[in-house]
Design an enzyme around this catalytic site. Structure first.
Site, PDB file in Angstrom:
ATOM      1  N   CYS B 322      40.326  37.189  43.321  1.00 40.35           N
ATOM      2  CA  CYS B 322      41.139  36.844  42.172  1.00 40.35           C
ATOM      3  C   CYS B 322      42.353  37.373  42.355  1.00 40.35           C
ATOM      4  O   CYS B 322      42.877  38.516  42.697  1.00 40.35           O
ATOM      5  CB  CYS B 322      40.312  36.652  40.956  1.00 40.35           C
ATOM      6  SG  CYS B 322      41.207  38.508  40.056  1.00 40.35           S
ATOM      7  N   CYS B 325      42.952  41.236  41.222  1.00 48.15           N
ATOM      8  CA  CYS B 325      42.970  41.722  41.655  1.00 48.15           C
ATOM      9  C   CYS B 325      43.822  42.046  43.208  1.00 48.15           C
ATOM     10  O   CYS B 325      43.713  43.203  43.386  1.00 48.15           O
ATOM     11  CB  CYS B 325      41.143  42.134  42.107  1.00 48.15           C
ATOM     12  SG  CYS B 325      40.443  41.693  41.354  1.00 48.15           S
ATOM     13  N   HIS B 351      40.573  37.557  35.920  1.00 46.24           N
ATOM     14  CA  HIS B 351      39.581  38.546  36.077  1.00 46.24           C
ATOM     15  C   HIS B 351      37.594  38.067  36.241  1.00 46.24           C
ATOM     16  O   HIS B 351      36.790  37.482  36.968  1.00 46.24           O
ATOM     17  CB  HIS B 351      39.371  39.471  36.744  1.00 46.24           C
ATOM     18  CG  HIS B 351      38.910  40.851  37.056  1.00 46.24           C
ATOM     19  ND1 HIS B 351      38.680  40.434  38.517  1.00 46.24           N
ATOM     20  CD2 HIS B 351      37.196  40.686  37.290  1.00 46.24           C
ATOM     21  CE1 HIS B 351      36.953  41.039  39.045  1.00 46.24           C
ATOM     22  NE2 HIS B 351      36.233  41.850  38.166  1.00 46.24           N
TER      23      HIS B 351
END
Lengths: 386, 386
Positions: B322, B325, B351
């Site tokens: 995502c 991340c 997230h």
């Protein structure tokens, strides 16, 4: 060693307004420029690429805040501030001076530096010229600011004189500390990496006393730095006094270096600053008032809390093409604010930053085209009273 | 008249898990699906296109909240909820039933409906089956939910019986009111426009009593609606009891209609629900825990406040691709949370929603490929204890 340099492209024929380019390790900055503030390693309520997409070329971040939280060592370990916060364009860090002086009774000034208590947990700390630069080295900003005292307004001549003279001595220490660091590291920033270094800007003080401004300017310019800032304005004095001081002191700074007016960001001050030869501005104003439901628009300020916008299905600013004005109505923005939704701060911040950045872009175009004064008049005819 | 229809694509051979498509006026929804919640016409801390980009196919919004603020008439005047909030994919609105029952002493239930006081300003209001549908007509959602009572847990048999029987009578009134509206408007939604209409889903109740679940299911299914929901679960009963009730009652709903389990969104409940034949889920969980610094990851929950993440420069979830991340470290996310920055809620919500939406996407693929049970085991081997 790639550090900051400046190209002066053009000076307006009728005013002192100028167009330039500041070259930095993270890219060029077209000036005059407004720099959004990302105090704690985030421009509040914005994803960094949103800030970039709207045309921001550089942001400012605060040494005081990052020193206390998360700690500059953590930012350094993360690879520096750019990497930590996911912003790959230039960053300017202030010195922490303004913040520690604003602590009032929680700080004590000596020749060595400033002892203060954290606003977060009351813990005791010391910021000095050396410490401020050490912290800024750890952050790895493109432009570091010298550790200075921003004298309050009003302040008597004696206080201001002692203060700006100490600021000049502190600037010498900042410069010496930075030069030693450069020598130790082969002219490279330990954070920014190979062949790249940070640059130190000096700050002129002197309050509203023109003779002291001249003296302070002479002292800081003597240090031969890549850029200079005017500090100690917009600290409570009437705007006419601020403009009067600027009339006199902007030109004391060398033409071939960028000039930065600290902490100023209302549209009127931006135009007045540009007109007097300022190249760089920063201010929390657009994002701070956004979180309080205030928008800057081409027609003046809009207080979105106002009942009259309850059923207003038009955009925040009819002349704006930002993400917010293209997709949302005043009625929706008012609803978000009243419902205390996070999206309210996100959208209002987006619009206000876009407004100031685009206004600065328009200012640059107007200087390029030799019609800065005309643009200024057009802008304020639409904007109305301040 | 384009309203909601359902295609059942496949049923798992070893479980009751199924793949389907819900067709709505604003596009198709691949099921099983998790629906992010946008209570007050915003998925908290998210721009709508960010919700769409991560693969959300439908969101839920709350009738109770929008009725009180900004008022459903304002949303209607704005052109309906889709336009008001800048979301052009399907929307499901709840009925407000659950919210008014949750008000405790601030509400009174009669056969007519529920009198209640606003949690915002204490003002007095009445929601009834007719009023709830009227409000949902004004909002212009794709899927409207019937006005029901969600009985608390624990509740005795007598209470639950009176409650679900009244819910069935209320469903008749919702349906009748909606049918009259359709007739008056030539089968079109006044908000959604030409040739398009909203659809009403019924809600089965009956608490944890299987015989009453059966009776309630028979009554709501008898209404021949385009979809059905299981209400009154995940209201405090142990999960084993919830799963046990579901074992029995999901199959009481027709195979050729979508089945929606309300207010459920923890990963374990999603898998257990899918396994028993549920097609749709919604929950505030991912965004609510995000604002409290809790992340759902492939390795279980991460409490970003934890000191051990202070110098952790790895992503929140090493197996996640995502936006968060890919671009930020745990150390940065912890810093944002500790500094009370709005970006903390923005990134953590991004997230968590991504995690649940991708997990559901993986669940759909696993059913397509006939390996749902294997995927469930893999998921929980990595996720660990709940």
């Amino acid at each position: 060693m790639t550090a900051v340099t400046f190209d002066l492209l053009k000076t307006d024929e009728r005013t002192r307004a100028r167009r330039g380019i500041v070259h930095t390790p993270h890219g060029d900055i077209q000036t005059p420029i407004f720099m959004p503030v990302g105090t704690a390693a985030t421009v509040k309520a914005m994803r960094p690429e949103q800030v970039e997409e709207m045309g921001a070329q550089i942001i400012l971040s605060n040494t005081y805040h990052l020193y206390l939280r998360p700690g500059h060592d953590i930012v350094k370990e993360a690879g520096g501030l750019h990497k930590f916060m996911n912003w790959n364009k230039p960053i300017l860090t202030d010195s922490g001076g303004f913040q520690v002086f604003s602590l009032g009774k929680m700080r004590k000034i000596t020749e060595e530096g400033v002892k203060f208590q954290s606003h977060i947990d009351g813990s005791r700390h010391m910021l000095s010229p050396e410490k401020s630069i050490e912290v800024q080295h750890a952050l790895g900003s493109d432009i570091m600011m010298a550790f200075d005292e921003c004298a309050p307004y009003p302040a008597d001549r004696d206080y201001v004189k002692r203060s700006f003279e100490r600021t000049s001595r502190w600037l010498e220490r900042c410069k010496a500390y930075h030069e030693e660091y450069c020598e130790r590291n082969g002219g490279e920033s330990q954070v920014l990496g190979e062949g790249v270094n940070q640059s130190l800007f000096g700050i002129m003080q002197g309050g509203v006393y023109k003779d002291m401004r001249r003296e302070s300017a002479a002292q800081v310019v003597d240090m031969d730095l890549p850029g200079y800032s005017i500090g100690g304005l917009s600290v409570g004095e009437p705007k006419e006094i601020m403009y009067d001081v600027m009339d006199d002191c902007v030109e004391l700074l060398p033409k071939n270096k960028p000039r930065y007016l600290m902490g100023v960001g209302s549209p009127d001050c931006l135009f007045e600053g540009v007109e007097r030869g300022i190249d760089m501005f920063d201010c929390v104003l657009p994002t701070r008032i956004a979180r309080h439901g205030m928008a800057m628009t081409s027609q003046g300020r809009v207080n979105i809390k106002n009942k009259k916008y309850e059923r207003d299905y038009t955009p925040l600013d009819p002349n704006c093409d930002c993400y917010v004005c293209r997709n949302y109505s005043r009625a929706y923005l008012r609803h978000l604010f009243k419902a205390d939704e996070i999206l309210s701060a996100m959208l209002m911040s987006t619009h206000n930053l876009h407004f100031l950045i685009k206004t600065m872009e328009n200012i640059r175009h107007s200087i390029d085209e030799g019609r800065f004064s005309e643009y200024k008049k057009e802008f304020f005819d639409a904007y109305g009273e301040f």
